[in-house]
Design an enzyme around this catalytic site. Structure first.
Site, mmCIF file in Angstrom:
data_model
loop_
_atom_site.group_PDB
_atom_site.id
_atom_site.type_symbol
_atom_site.label_atom_id
_atom_site.label_comp_id
_atom_site.label_asym_id
_atom_site.label_seq_id
_atom_site.Cartn_x
_atom_site.Cartn_y
_atom_site.Cartn_z
ATOM 1 N N GLU A 58 0.811 -1.229 0.000
ATOM 2 C CA GLU A 58 0.000 0.000 0.000
ATOM 3 C C GLU A 58 0.841 1.276 0.000
ATOM 4 O O GLU A 58 0.301 2.381 -0.175
ATOM 5 C CB GLU A 58 -0.938 0.018 1.208
ATOM 6 C CG GLU A 58 -2.156 -0.888 1.077
ATOM 7 C CD GLU A 58 -1.777 -2.348 1.227
ATOM 8 O OE1 GLU A 58 -1.092 -2.690 2.222
ATOM 9 O OE2 GLU A 58 -2.135 -3.151 0.339
ATOM 10 N N VAL A 86 9.114 -6.565 5.468
ATOM 11 C CA VAL A 86 8.522 -7.748 4.844
ATOM 12 C C VAL A 86 9.339 -8.956 5.278
ATOM 13 O O VAL A 86 10.545 -9.014 5.029
ATOM 14 C CB VAL A 86 8.518 -7.634 3.310
ATOM 15 C CG1 VAL A 86 7.740 -8.792 2.695
ATOM 16 C CG2 VAL A 86 7.911 -6.301 2.871
ATOM 17 N N THR A 91 4.993 -18.992 1.458
ATOM 18 C CA THR A 91 4.622 -18.971 0.033
ATOM 19 C C THR A 91 5.462 -17.952 -0.739
ATOM 20 O O THR A 91 6.326 -17.287 -0.183
ATOM 21 C CB THR A 91 3.128 -18.593 -0.116
ATOM 22 O OG1 THR A 91 2.974 -17.200 0.218
ATOM 23 C CG2 THR A 91 2.259 -19.448 0.792
ATOM 24 N N HIS A 93 4.431 -15.248 -1.771
ATOM 25 C CA HIS A 93 3.902 -13.888 -1.604
ATOM 26 C C HIS A 93 5.005 -12.915 -1.221
ATOM 27 O O HIS A 93 4.955 -11.735 -1.558
ATOM 28 C CB HIS A 93 2.784 -13.876 -0.557
ATOM 29 C CG HIS A 93 1.959 -12.638 -0.633
ATOM 30 N ND1 HIS A 93 1.637 -11.873 0.460
ATOM 31 C CD2 HIS A 93 1.371 -12.018 -1.686
ATOM 32 C CE1 HIS A 93 0.909 -10.845 0.082
ATOM 33 N NE2 HIS A 93 0.720 -10.916 -1.215
HETATM 34 N N1 LIG Z 1 3.566 -10.277 4.457
HETATM 35 C C1 LIG Z 1 3.742 -8.924 4.583
HETATM 36 C C2 LIG Z 1 2.864 -8.017 4.013
HETATM 37 N N2 LIG Z 1 1.788 -8.451 3.310
HETATM 38 C C3 LIG Z 1 0.628 -7.614 3.078
HETATM 39 C C4 LIG Z 1 0.757 -6.747 1.832
HETATM 40 O O1 LIG Z 1 1.742 -5.727 1.992
HETATM 41 C C5 LIG Z 1 -0.574 -6.036 1.579
HETATM 42 O O2 LIG Z 1 -0.906 -5.247 2.709
HETATM 43 C C6 LIG Z 1 -1.680 -7.049 1.341
HETATM 44 O O3 LIG Z 1 -1.303 -7.914 0.290
HETATM 45 C C7 LIG Z 1 -3.001 -6.347 0.983
HETATM 46 O O4 LIG Z 1 -2.832 -5.584 -0.178
HETATM 47 N N3 LIG Z 1 3.078 -6.692 4.127
HETATM 48 C C8 LIG Z 1 4.169 -6.205 4.823
HETATM 49 O O5 LIG Z 1 4.359 -4.988 4.932
HETATM 50 N N4 LIG Z 1 5.040 -7.087 5.387
HETATM 51 C C9 LIG Z 1 4.856 -8.440 5.299
HETATM 52 O O6 LIG Z 1 5.690 -9.226 5.834
HETATM 53 C C1 LIG Z 2 5.512 -11.671 2.861
HETATM 54 C C2 LIG Z 2 4.138 -12.068 3.231
HETATM 55 O O1 LIG Z 2 3.149 -11.681 2.592
HETATM 56 C C3 LIG Z 2 3.969 -13.128 4.274
HETATM 57 O O2 LIG Z 2 3.330 -12.637 5.441
HETATM 58 C C4 LIG Z 2 3.107 -14.199 3.685
HETATM 59 O O3 LIG Z 2 3.269 -15.334 4.500
HETATM 60 P P1 LIG Z 2 2.914 -16.723 3.803
HETATM 61 O O4 LIG Z 2 3.789 -16.811 2.570
HETATM 62 O O5 LIG Z 2 3.265 -17.785 4.836
HETATM 63 O O6 LIG Z 2 1.439 -16.669 3.471
#
Ligand SMILES: Nc1c(NC[C@H](O)[C@H](O)[C@H](O)CO)[nH]c(=O)[nH]c1=O
Ligand SMILES: CC(=O)[C@@H](O)COP(=O)(O)O
Length: 161
Positions: A58, A86, A91, A93
């Site tokens: 975001e 992060v 996964t 992600h």
């Molecule tokens: N896993 C982490 C996230 N994931 C969430 C995304 O940033 C985002 O808010 C979501 O996908 C909704 O659009 N964000 C972080 O800042 N740190 C993480 O470890």
């Molecule tokens: C980096 C991320 O979005 C993290 O929180 C996702 O965790 P997961 O890959 O175990 O769903």
């Protein structure tokens, strides 16, 4: 020519209006990153606004939205600082969040010629995050703020040569 740089106590004074956008996905990490960034901005004599978003993804759209809004109000931001953390999960992600946020920030900064410090930590675990966020340790939040101000000073210098 640009005015001579004024360095007081090892900090280069940089009067500016700065936008800080922080992702609060991990509150304790965000607190430390913000503490470091605010200290560096205050030491440089920069004014700043702080806006919080849920996660790193975001941050770029929020910067675009608020930078445009500030300009429309004839109060443009001189620089931006992005803060977040992060941590890799199970996964893919992690790759999406880290790569897309970093790419978007770079694109924003270049397209808008907007000095931007990227203080989004991309780490394997909380211990790595804490070591990089803590002001008394690596102070990556402060470094991101300092980087944004450094590019701002260069931009001003380029505009005056
Ligand atoms: N896993 C982490 C996230 N994931 C969430 C995304 O940033 C985002 O808010 C979501 O996908 C909704 O659009 N964000 C972080 O800042 N740190 C993480 O470890
Ligand atoms: C980096 C991320 O979005 C993290 O929180 C996702 O965790 P997961 O890959 O175990 O769903």
């Amino acid at each position: 020519m640009a005015e001579p740089q004024r360095r007081v106590g090892g900090v280069e004074k940089t009067p500016a209006r700065v936008l800080v956008v922080e992702a609060r996905f991990y509150d304790a990490i965000a607190d430390e990153l913000l503490k470091g960034a605010k200290a560096r901005l205050e030491a440089a004599g920069a004014a700043f606004d702080v806006v919080s978003v849920p996660g790193a993804l975001e941050i770029p759209p929020t910067i675009a939205i608020l930078a445009d809004a500030a300009s429309a109000c004839h109060q443009p931001y001189d620089a931006v600082v992005a803060l977040g953390c992060v941590i890799r999960g199970e996964t893919t992600h992690y790759e999406i969040v880290t790569e897309q946020s970093a790419r978007a920030l770079m694109d924003l900064s270049i397209a808008r010629k907007l000095p931007l410090g990227n203080g989004i930590l991309t780490v394997e675990n909380e211990a790595q995050a804490l070591a990089r966020a803590r002001v008394a340790e690596m102070d990556k939040g402060g470094d991101a703020a300092a980087a944004a101000l450094a590019v701002l000073r260069l931009k001003r210098w380029a505009g005056c040569v």
